[in-house]
Design an enzyme around this catalytic site. Structure first.
Site, PDB file in Angstrom:
ATOM      1  CD  GLU A  90      -2.913  -1.016   2.322  1.00 33.12           C
ATOM      2  OE1 GLU A  90      -3.925  -1.711   2.255  1.00 33.12           O
ATOM      3  OE2 GLU A  90      -2.638  -0.319   3.307  1.00 33.12           O
ATOM      4  CB  CYS A 121       9.497  -4.656   7.657  1.00 35.63           C
ATOM      5  SG  CYS A 121      10.887  -3.661   8.259  1.00 35.63           S
ATOM      6  N   GLY A 171       7.920  -1.376   5.185  1.00 38.92           N
ATOM      7  CA  GLY A 171       9.322  -1.712   4.960  1.00 38.92           C
ATOM      8  C   GLY A 171      10.313  -0.709   5.503  1.00 38.92           C
ATOM      9  CD  GLU A 172      14.859   0.963   7.771  1.00 40.16           C
ATOM     10  OE1 GLU A 172      14.070   1.293   8.660  1.00 40.16           O
ATOM     11  OE2 GLU A 172      15.634   1.788   7.207  1.00 40.16           O
ATOM     12  CB  SER A 203      10.818   7.283   7.871  1.00 37.12           C
ATOM     13  OG  SER A 203      10.633   6.804   9.180  1.00 37.12           O
ATOM     14  CB  SER A 226      11.730   5.176  13.651  1.00 35.81           C
ATOM     15  OG  SER A 226      10.876   5.523  12.597  1.00 35.81           O
ATOM     16  CG  LEU A 227      15.120   8.234  19.445  1.00 35.82           C
ATOM     17  CD1 LEU A 227      16.475   7.693  19.010  1.00 35.82           C
ATOM     18  CD2 LEU A 227      15.288   9.637  20.036  1.00 35.82           C
ATOM     19  CG  ASN A 302      -3.546   3.919  15.048  1.00 34.86           C
ATOM     20  OD1 ASN A 302      -4.537   3.906  15.775  1.00 34.86           O
ATOM     21  ND2 ASN A 302      -3.601   4.230  13.773  1.00 34.86           N
TER      22      ASN A 302
HETATM   23  N1  SAH Z   1      10.776   1.379   8.542  1.00 38.60           N
HETATM   24  C1  SAH Z   1      10.811   2.783   8.614  1.00 38.60           C
HETATM   25  C2  SAH Z   1       9.695   3.456   7.846  1.00 38.60           C
HETATM   26  C3  SAH Z   1       8.392   2.766   7.856  1.00 38.60           C
HETATM   27  S1  SAH Z   1       7.589   2.643   9.437  1.00 38.60           S
HETATM   28  C4  SAH Z   1      10.801   3.247  10.049  1.00 38.60           C
HETATM   29  O1  SAH Z   1      10.590   2.430  10.938  1.00 38.60           O
HETATM   30  O2  SAH Z   1      11.058   4.426  10.265  1.00 38.60           O
HETATM   31  C5  SAH Z   1       6.920   4.269   9.433  1.00 38.60           C
HETATM   32  C6  SAH Z   1       6.348   4.757  10.746  1.00 38.60           C
HETATM   33  O3  SAH Z   1       5.199   4.016  11.116  1.00 38.60           O
HETATM   34  C7  SAH Z   1       7.336   4.706  11.891  1.00 38.60           C
HETATM   35  O4  SAH Z   1       7.644   5.968  12.376  1.00 38.60           O
HETATM   36  C8  SAH Z   1       6.579   3.914  12.910  1.00 38.60           C
HETATM   37  O5  SAH Z   1       6.782   4.445  14.150  1.00 38.60           O
HETATM   38  C9  SAH Z   1       5.121   4.058  12.496  1.00 38.60           C
HETATM   39  N2  SAH Z   1       4.301   3.017  13.089  1.00 38.60           N
HETATM   40  C10 SAH Z   1       4.497   1.686  13.042  1.00 38.60           C
HETATM   41  N3  SAH Z   1       3.558   1.036  13.787  1.00 38.60           N
HETATM   42  C11 SAH Z   1       2.748   1.993  14.304  1.00 38.60           C
HETATM   43  C12 SAH Z   1       1.615   1.964  15.159  1.00 38.60           C
HETATM   44  N4  SAH Z   1       1.112   0.815  15.624  1.00 38.60           N
HETATM   45  N5  SAH Z   1       1.039   3.143  15.497  1.00 38.60           N
HETATM   46  C13 SAH Z   1       1.537   4.314  15.013  1.00 38.60           C
HETATM   47  N6  SAH Z   1       2.605   4.399  14.217  1.00 38.60           N
HETATM   48  C14 SAH Z   1       3.221   3.253  13.861  1.00 38.60           C
HETATM   49 FE1  SF4 Z   2       9.934  -2.196   9.759  1.00 38.10          FE
HETATM   50 FE2  SF4 Z   2       9.541   0.435  10.279  1.00 38.10          FE
HETATM   51 FE3  SF4 Z   2       7.704  -1.419  10.976  1.00 38.10          FE
HETATM   52 FE4  SF4 Z   2      10.003  -1.310  12.286  1.00 38.10          FE
HETATM   53  S1  SF4 Z   2       8.423   0.300  12.216  1.00 38.10           S
HETATM   54  S2  SF4 Z   2       9.021  -3.189  11.526  1.00 38.10           S
HETATM   55  S3  SF4 Z   2      11.397  -0.791  10.669  1.00 38.10           S
HETATM   56  S4  SF4 Z   2       8.319  -0.889   8.920  1.00 38.10           S
END
Ligand code: SAH
Ligand code: SF4
Length: 361
Positions: A90, A121, A171-172, A203, A226-227, A302
């Site tokens: 998506e 991922c 994905g990353e 990101s 993503s800290l 979320n």
């Molecule tokens: N893999 C990369 C980019 C994709 S994830 C990364 O981790 O930065 C993109 C964003 O989705 C991240 O900032 C992550 O914190 C957010 N995300 C993942 N699961 C989530 C959730 N359950 N609620 C809110 N944000 C979420």
């Molecule tokens: Fe992969 Fe980003 Fe999800 Fe972590 S938050 S599993 S790095 S997509």
């Protein structure tokens, strides 16, 4: 006969190796990326033999739309795409600002496309829905570029309509490094979509050596980290990758990343109820960011069915934000756009899987 190659996998300089004279490449790039043409036969200024040759070699649309969902709450639209080998993934189109009339001129709405870079991922973050399905495969440059191209096309955006791109879908991105860098260059090319790298944000969960490598490419892209946690013990629990590259390693890598004088590194902090929403964490965060041109984006966790965590209260979000603002750090709270269609980045695809009850491949 093998499958045709995907046109969007190639930069002009690569196409120039096989398409002559060279100015033809620019014409074709224009037709595809500015006029959104899907067929070479429609490219009326190309000689017929060339059109036929191209048609035998290349396919233009790299992915197909399976479904579009529109949020009733805001302008968010979620696109479900299918690859040629039958995988679905998506993208999300976020409306950041409505159209407005300013000083007598109509200013168009502002959009951001949230792009996926992999199907699944490998990183395995504990809070993330994408992680649950494991890793399937990398997306090719064409499949990354195609998300932006298809959405611009179906929305009927003018060729020079600038959209922002965030690599924050499934994905990353830095785990699919070569394809990502190529996609950024194709998307940025002046003869094509011409979306400047300054409008593109990657990101990452923090693959430190890849952050450094990316910095050396000199692309001018923006970085979002993503800290999510300020001490290694918690971050390790949330993001297993932290065992390989801990917080300090990520901070060191950022230190080597060239940051435009007017820009900042975005730190994403997923706020989880009773896990990292306390002021002690906020205080540590301020210390950690000392010396880095940074802005913080707080994200509401979320929840999804079976998720191990809970959404923080609005009160704790505001308290956390206030603390950072008082210390002079720019801090925004990410509205969860498209909540009714579960379009939050990282919340993608799973719904389709659940609804259809299919097994993940
Ligand atoms: N893999 C990369 C980019 C994709 S994830 C990364 O981790 O930065 C993109 C964003 O989705 C991240 O900032 C992550 O914190 C957010 N995300 C993942 N699961 C989530 C959730 N359950 N609620 C809110 N944000 C979420
Ligand atoms: Fe992969 Fe980003 Fe999800 Fe972590 S938050 S599993 S790095 S997509």
């Amino acid at each position: 006969m093998g499958e045709k190659r995907l046109f969007m996998d190639y930069l002009p300089e690569e196409l120039e190796q096989e398409i002559t004279p060279r100015f033809r490449v620019k014409q074709i790039y224009n037709w595809v990326y500015k006029k959104y043409k899907e067929k070479f036969e429609e490219m009326s200024n190309l000689p017929k033999p060339l059109r036929e040759e191209l048609d035998q070699k290349f396919q233009i649309p790299p992915i197909e739309i399976v479904r579009v969902e529109k949020s009733q709450l805001d302008g968010t639209e979620k696109y479900l795409f299918k690859t040629r080998d039958g995988h679905t993934f998506e993208s999300v189109l976020l409306k950041m600002k409505d159209a407005e009339i300013k000083e007598g001129k109509v200013k168009g709405a502002k959009y951001t496309v949230c792009v996926s870079t992999q199907i699944g991922c490998k990183i395995g973050c504990k809070f993330c829905l994408t992680a649950k399905g494991g890793f399937v495969r990398n997306l090719s440059p064409a499949e990354i570029v195609g998300q932006v191209w298809t959405i611009k096309k179906v929305k009927g955006f003018e060729e020079n309509k600038a959209v922002n791109i965030v690599y924050m879908g499934m994905g990353e991105p830095l785990d699919n490094y070569d394809n990502l860098v190529k996609a950024i260059k194709i998307i940025a090319h002046q003869d094509g979509l011409a979306i400047s790298p300054r409008r593109q944000t990657i990101s990452t969960s923090g693959i430190a050596p890849k952050i450094e490598k990316l910095g050396k490419e000199g692309l001018g892209v923006n970085l979002a980290i993503s800290l999510h946690a300020v001490d290694d013990k918690l971050r390790e629990e949330l993001i297993p990758l932290n065992k390989a590259y801990n917080i300090q390693a990520v901070i060191d890598a950022i230190g080597k990343f060239p940051i435009d004088r007017r820009k900042k590194v975005m730190f994403e902090y997923l706020v989880i109820k009773d896990v990292n929403d306390d002021l002690k964490s906020a205080k540590k965060l301020v210390k950690l960011l000392n010396g880095i041109p940074s802005k913080v984006n707080l994200i509401y966790f979320n929840p999804y069915p079976g998720s191990p965590y809970q959404r923080p209260t609005e009160e704790s979000m505001k308290r956390f934000q206030r603390y950072l603002l008082d210390k002079g750090i720019i801090c925004t709270i990410r509205e969860s756009k498209g909540l009714d269609i579960s379009a939050a980045c990282g919340q993608l695809k799973e719904k389709e899987v659940e609804e259809r009850g299919e097994n993940r491949s």
